[in-house]
Design an enzyme around this catalytic site. Structure first.
Site, PDB file in Angstrom:
ATOM      1  N   ARG A   1       0.810  -1.224   0.000  1.00  0.00           N
ATOM      2  CA  ARG A   1       0.000   0.000   0.000  1.00  0.00           C
ATOM      3  C   ARG A   1       0.839   1.268   0.000  1.00  0.00           C
ATOM      4  O   ARG A   1       0.357   2.329  -0.382  1.00  0.00           O
ATOM      5  CB  ARG A   1      -1.012  -0.033   1.143  1.00  0.00           C
ATOM      6  CG  ARG A   1      -2.105  -1.085   0.893  1.00  0.00           C
ATOM      7  CD  ARG A   1      -3.149  -1.120   1.977  1.00  0.00           C
ATOM      8  NE  ARG A   1      -2.607  -1.357   3.295  1.00  0.00           N
ATOM      9  CZ  ARG A   1      -2.459  -2.555   3.852  1.00  0.00           C
ATOM     10  NH1 ARG A   1      -2.818  -3.637   3.197  1.00  0.00           N
ATOM     11  NH2 ARG A   1      -1.958  -2.679   5.054  1.00  0.00           N
TER      12      ARG A   1
ATOM     13  N   GLU B   1       5.215  -9.655  15.299  1.00  0.00           N
ATOM     14  CA  GLU B   1       4.629 -10.197  16.518  1.00  0.00           C
ATOM     15  C   GLU B   1       4.932 -11.686  16.650  1.00  0.00           C
ATOM     16  O   GLU B   1       5.241 -12.171  17.730  1.00  0.00           O
ATOM     17  CB  GLU B   1       3.116  -9.950  16.508  1.00  0.00           C
ATOM     18  CG  GLU B   1       2.448 -10.302  17.806  1.00  0.00           C
ATOM     19  CD  GLU B   1       0.969  -9.961  17.814  1.00  0.00           C
ATOM     20  OE1 GLU B   1       0.305 -10.364  18.776  1.00  0.00           O
ATOM     21  OE2 GLU B   1       0.489  -9.319  16.863  1.00  0.00           O
TER      22      GLU B   1
END
Length: 170
Positions: free
Chosen positions: A58, A95
């Protein structure tokens, strides 16, 4: 313009408790997309970048039109293995694991003024890795701009050594 009103929010996606910010609703409206790029131009222009970097994917949607409007070049930052030439890479923590970003080694040079643009600032990991990638080559990161910032995730703190701007904060 209140860009937040143009961003669709989808609750509990991709899992319960997550409030997903869908920029498609902004991008599909030509006038709003144009005004968002113009607003980014107003903030990035004083940084005097020579080149815009945009992380996959993006970042391409905002970085390329921003570069065009500024009259400077655009270089995509890709995930590992997507570029055919000699690359410089930066691995960073996610994560659950790691990821690696790459740029063609010949696309940046020492002393070049770089602005980094992406759609979203969350934890700051991707942007910090992108900045480190540019700095490995000797480029100067003059600032980072975003369409959206998720303030509660603390990404701005991770990027405190850089100028950071976001159009919309949640």
């Amino acid at each position: 313009m209140d860009f937040a009103q143009k961003i669709r929010v989808i609750e509990d996606f991709p899992k319960p408790g997550i409030s997903f910010k869908d920029i498609t609703s902004l991008l599909k409206n030509g006038e709003t997309y144009h005004k968002a790029i113009d607003a980014l131009v107003d903030k990035v222009l004083p940084w005097k970048p020579e080149l815009i970097l945009g992380p996959e994917a993006r970042g391409f949607l905002l970085g390329a039109p921003l570069a065009y409007a500024l009259g400077v070049g655009f270089v995509p930052v890709r995930k590992q293995g997507k570029l055919p030439g000699e690359t410089v890479s930066e691995t960073y923590e996610l994560e659950y694991g790691t990821d690696t970003l790459e740029v063609h080694a010949a696309d940046l040079h020492a002393g070049q003024r770089i602005a980094i643009v992406d759609d979203l600032l969350a934890t700051g990991g991707t942007m910090l890795a992108t900045a480190r990638l540019a700095e490995k080559i000797g480029a100067e990161v003059v600032g980072m701009s975003f369409l959206i910032e998720l303030s509660e995730l603390g990404g701005r703190e991770k990027l405190k050594k850089y100028s950071v701007f976001s159009l919309v904060q949640y």
